[in-house]
Motif scaffolding. Structure first.
Motif, PDB file in Angstrom:
ATOM      1  N   GLU A 110      -6.380 -24.430   1.510  1.00 16.75           N
ATOM      2  CA  GLU A 110      -6.024 -24.330   2.730  1.00 16.75           C
ATOM      3  C   GLU A 110      -4.861 -25.059   3.304  1.00 16.75           C
ATOM      4  OE1 GLU A 110      -8.640 -25.202   6.944  1.00 16.75           O
ATOM      5  OE2 GLU A 110      -9.640 -24.924   4.916  1.00 16.75           O
ATOM      6  N   HIS A 111      -4.642 -26.335   2.719  1.00 21.08           N
ATOM      7  CA  HIS A 111      -3.600 -27.185   3.231  1.00 21.08           C
ATOM      8  C   HIS A 111      -2.173 -26.374   2.719  1.00 21.08           C
ATOM      9  CE1 HIS A 111      -1.163 -30.624   4.198  1.00 21.08           C
ATOM     10  NE2 HIS A 111      -0.562 -30.732   3.345  1.00 21.08           N
ATOM     11  N   VAL A 112      -2.141 -25.850   1.615  1.00 14.85           N
ATOM     12  CA  VAL A 112      -1.142 -25.157   0.978  1.00 14.85           C
ATOM     13  C   VAL A 112      -0.756 -23.956   1.860  1.00 14.85           C
ATOM     14  CG1 VAL A 112      -0.091 -23.815  -0.869  1.00 14.85           C
ATOM     15  CG2 VAL A 112      -1.258 -25.926  -1.300  1.00 14.85           C
ATOM     16  N   PHE A 113      -1.810 -23.262   2.448  1.00 13.15           N
ATOM     17  CA  PHE A 113      -1.845 -22.066   3.103  1.00 13.15           C
ATOM     18  C   PHE A 113      -0.906 -22.558   4.451  1.00 13.15           C
ATOM     19  CE2 PHE A 113      -5.008 -19.032   0.938  1.00 13.15           C
ATOM     20  CZ  PHE A 113      -4.358 -18.980  -0.055  1.00 13.15           C
ATOM     21  N   ASP A 114      -1.341 -23.580   4.902  1.00 13.41           N
ATOM     22  CA  ASP A 114      -0.407 -24.007   6.277  1.00 13.41           C
ATOM     23  C   ASP A 114       0.892 -23.902   6.544  1.00 13.41           C
ATOM     24  OD1 ASP A 114      -3.276 -24.512   7.326  1.00 13.41           O
ATOM     25  OD2 ASP A 114      -3.139 -26.577   7.118  1.00 13.41           O
ATOM     26  N   PHE A 115       1.352 -23.990   5.142  1.00 12.55           N
ATOM     27  CA  PHE A 115       2.812 -23.853   5.030  1.00 12.55           C
ATOM     28  C   PHE A 115       3.413 -22.392   4.878  1.00 12.55           C
ATOM     29  CE2 PHE A 115       1.968 -28.100   3.533  1.00 12.55           C
ATOM     30  CZ  PHE A 115       2.790 -28.961   4.306  1.00 12.55           C
ATOM     31  N   ILE A 116       2.323 -21.385   4.963  1.00  7.15           N
ATOM     32  CA  ILE A 116       2.815 -19.958   4.946  1.00  7.15           C
ATOM     33  C   ILE A 116       2.680 -19.512   6.540  1.00  7.15           C
ATOM     34  CG2 ILE A 116       2.200 -17.784   4.045  1.00  7.15           C
ATOM     35  CD1 ILE A 116       0.980 -19.086   1.759  1.00  7.15           C
ATOM     36  N   THR A 117       3.925 -19.153   7.069  1.00  7.67           N
ATOM     37  CA  THR A 117       3.780 -18.971   8.595  1.00  7.67           C
ATOM     38  C   THR A 117       4.118 -17.378   8.748  1.00  7.67           C
ATOM     39  OG1 THR A 117       6.165 -19.645   8.765  1.00  7.67           O
ATOM     40  CG2 THR A 117       4.363 -21.566   9.010  1.00  7.67           C
ATOM     41  N   ALA A 118       4.871 -16.946   7.854  1.00  5.29           N
ATOM     42  CA  ALA A 118       5.015 -15.383   8.079  1.00  5.29           C
ATOM     43  C   ALA A 118       3.821 -14.630   8.258  1.00  5.29           C
ATOM     44  CB  ALA A 118       6.070 -14.944   7.150  1.00  5.29           C
ATOM     45  N   HIS A 119       3.561 -13.731   9.036  1.00 10.73           N
ATOM     46  CA  HIS A 119       2.408 -12.895   8.993  1.00 10.73           C
ATOM     47  C   HIS A 119       2.515 -11.974   7.921  1.00 10.73           C
ATOM     48  CE1 HIS A 119       1.479 -13.999  13.426  1.00 10.73           C
ATOM     49  NE2 HIS A 119       2.923 -13.670  13.666  1.00 10.73           N
ATOM     50  N   ARG A 120       3.158 -11.432   7.538  1.00  5.14           N
ATOM     51  CA  ARG A 120       3.486 -10.447   6.212  1.00  5.14           C
ATOM     52  C   ARG A 120       2.804 -11.206   5.020  1.00  5.14           C
ATOM     53  NH1 ARG A 120       8.636  -7.238   5.205  1.00  5.14           N
ATOM     54  NH2 ARG A 120       8.179  -6.726   7.475  1.00  5.14           N
ATOM     55  N   ASP A 121       3.423 -12.773   4.836  1.00  4.00           N
ATOM     56  CA  ASP A 121       3.063 -13.529   3.751  1.00  4.00           C
ATOM     57  C   ASP A 121       1.724 -13.847   3.745  1.00  4.00           C
ATOM     58  OD1 ASP A 121       5.588 -13.457   2.827  1.00  4.00           O
ATOM     59  OD2 ASP A 121       6.478 -15.176   3.629  1.00  4.00           O
ATOM     60  N   ARG A 122       1.096 -14.181   5.110  1.00  2.00           N
ATOM     61  CA  ARG A 122      -0.261 -14.314   5.193  1.00  2.00           C
ATOM     62  C   ARG A 122      -0.881 -13.093   4.806  1.00  2.00           C
ATOM     63  NH1 ARG A 122      -1.802 -19.789   7.017  1.00  2.00           N
ATOM     64  NH2 ARG A 122      -3.789 -18.682   6.952  1.00  2.00           N
TER      65      ARG A 122
END
Length: 504
Positions: A10-22
């Motif tokens: 979850e902490h790693v995912f916080d660094f993924i900000t682009a909607h498409r990447d999420r």
């Protein structure tokens, strides 16, 4: 990655900000889907009919920010009827219980406010409550005010929030010799953190002197809603903004003013020049000279929206050479079928140079006299193109087919007043599964063609919009449709369509 605890992921995912990447992350496995679901706080919905609000809330229970688009893009040009749909109320009802006295809804214990934007709201607001809210919000970075906030209140707000980074002013009308003006000028001098400035919905040009002290630090300036600022006052303001990266402005700046921008704003990355009078019969105050000057003076420019009176192939070829890093290029000539005003030739070669030189181009809007040849260039060279808007262009179905066959990453295609019909629409219907939407109005598409498309692609919504001259229950399939809107959806046919919208 499967061996990491969910908390770490979850902490790693916080660094993924682009909607498409999420979105991509959520498709990896069930575990990642679950983690992304509960950690997702920002969602972008490019079409409000692609999903319903209840399903969105169920999917992302921790949602804090929602960007929602309703009407198709051409709604900006009054081509979509006012009551076509795209109503925000169902979303508001699902996301909140009330809008009544909204400033009072912030509890006194709320001190974590970061952004507040009510620039578009009409009517009076409780200025005392607003000041108290700002005063107890030390983390407030972005504040956009409406016309209801006068200059004296702005001055007190600035004193209470010197940490602001993004400011949108409201009513900025006052006598520069007055005490209120003197106080607001002193308040601006203390706001050293402001980097983005917008607003000036109502303004006395001489009052701009108050913001000159913060101009050297500005990276973003939006004057697209400030028709009262023009001429020398505007140029003097720009000359103080040497660090600008983003500028939105009206065409009253003129070619001379754009030359000043080019010589002053060497860090400029995005420029939008809007028409000060979009219905004034093509009397734009900027031409190809201003565009060429900008391209020569601003080497970092990668995004432009330019409303102008005239254009030439030579100018577009020069712009393509000067700025090969364009990712967004939108040119609107106010006379939509106007050719190269020097040679009287179509503008095919100019736009061809843009798509050939700008390898990373993702969004393109074109106008002027254009033939099928320009679409051949687009299909051949615009490999990264995601959104294309065209009007009054092309000669035959070949033009549209060049684009559909060549642009593998195309997601949105908007066409109006062009000679494309059923042959182009039905050539490769599987292409629409990879696109978000297709809009066609005043083209050669027939009702029968749209019915065939709907039968072949049942997972797509095909809407026929015939306002005024409504179709009968069983009309002739050879009848041309006024407007056709095709889009992907998980929610099925929408249930709020008015009578003149027929969902096939």
């Amino acid at each position: 990655m499967n061996y990491f605890p969910d908390e770490v992921l979850e902490h790693v995912f916080d660094f993924i900000t682009a909607h498409r990447d999420r979105n991509s992350v959520s498709l990896v496995c069930k575990s990642w889907y679950k983690i992304e679901r509960y950690s997702r706080q920002k969602v972008f919905i490019g079409n409000c009919y692609a999903i319903n609000p209840e399903r969105l809330i169920q999917r992302f229970p921790g949602l804090k920010s929602l960007t929602l688009k309703g009407k198709p893009h051409f709604a900006d040009f009054n081509l979509v009827p006012h009551d076509w749909g795209g109503f925000v109320y169902p979303w508001i009802a699902a996301l909140a219980r009330s809008r009544v006295g909204w400033l009072n809804c912030f509890p006194d214990s709320c001190t974590s406010l970061v952004s507040l934007n009510f620039a578009c709201l009409k009517g009076d607001i409780n200025l005392t409550v607003l000041e108290r809210l700002v005063a107890r919000s030390p983390n407030l970075k972005s504040l956009r005010l409406s016309r209801a906030v006068p200059l004296d209140v702005l001055q007190r707000i600035l004193l209470r929030a010197p940490q602001l980074v993004d400011l949108g002013t409201g009513s900025y009308v006052h006598d520069p010799t007055s005490e209120a003006f003197t106080k607001v000028k002193a308040a601006f001098q203390k706001c050293e953190s402001i980097r983005s400035l917008s607003g000036f919905l109502e303004v006395t040009p001489r009052c701009l002197l108050a913001v000159h002290p913060i101009c050297p630090n500005l990276t973003s300036l939006n004057l697209s809603y400030a028709p009262g600022i023009h001429g020398n006052d505007l140029i003097k303001l720009i000359q103080h903004c040497k660090k600008l990266e983003r500028l939105w402005i009206l065409d009253c700046i003129g070619d001379e003013g754009l030359s000043v921008v080019a010589s002053t704003c060497k860090e400029l990355q995005e420029l939008r020049v809007f028409p000060s009078d979009p219905f004034g019969g093509g009397n734009a105050s900027v031409t190809e000279e201003g565009l060429v000057a900008i391209s020569a003076g601003c080497p970092k420019l990668h995004s432009i929206l330019y409303f102008c009176q005239q254009m030439t192939n030579a100018a577009l070829i020069t712009v393509a050479k000067n700025c090969p890093n364009f990712t967004r290029f939108r040119l609107c000539i106010l006379e939509p079928t106007k050719p190269d005003h020097v040679t009287s030739q179509p503008l095919d070669e100019g736009f061809g140079a843009i798509v050939q030189s700008c390898k990373g181009l993702r969004r393109l809007s074109m106008s002027g006299l254009l033939t099928d040849k320009v679409f051949l260039y687009i299909g051949m060279y615009a490999e990264q193109l995601e959104m294309l808007s065209i009007a009054f262009a092309g000669d035959s179905d070949k033009g549209m087919l060049y684009v559909l066959n060549g642009c593998k990453k195309l997601r949105k295609l908007e066409i109006r007043d062009s000679p494309f019909g059923d042959a182009a629409l039905l050539e490769d219907v599987g292409k629409y599964e990879t696109m978000r939407s297709l809009w066609m109005s005043s083209c050669e598409v027939t009702l029968g063609g749209c019915k065939t498309l709907a039968r072949k692609m049942p997972r797509l919504n095909v809407e026929i919009i015939n306002e005024g001259d409504q179709m009968e229950f069983n009309p002739d399939d050879r009848q041309k449709v006024d407007r056709m809107y095709l889009y992907r959806t998980l929610a099925g046919p929408r249930k709020d369509a008015p009578e003149f919208v027929w969902i096939l």
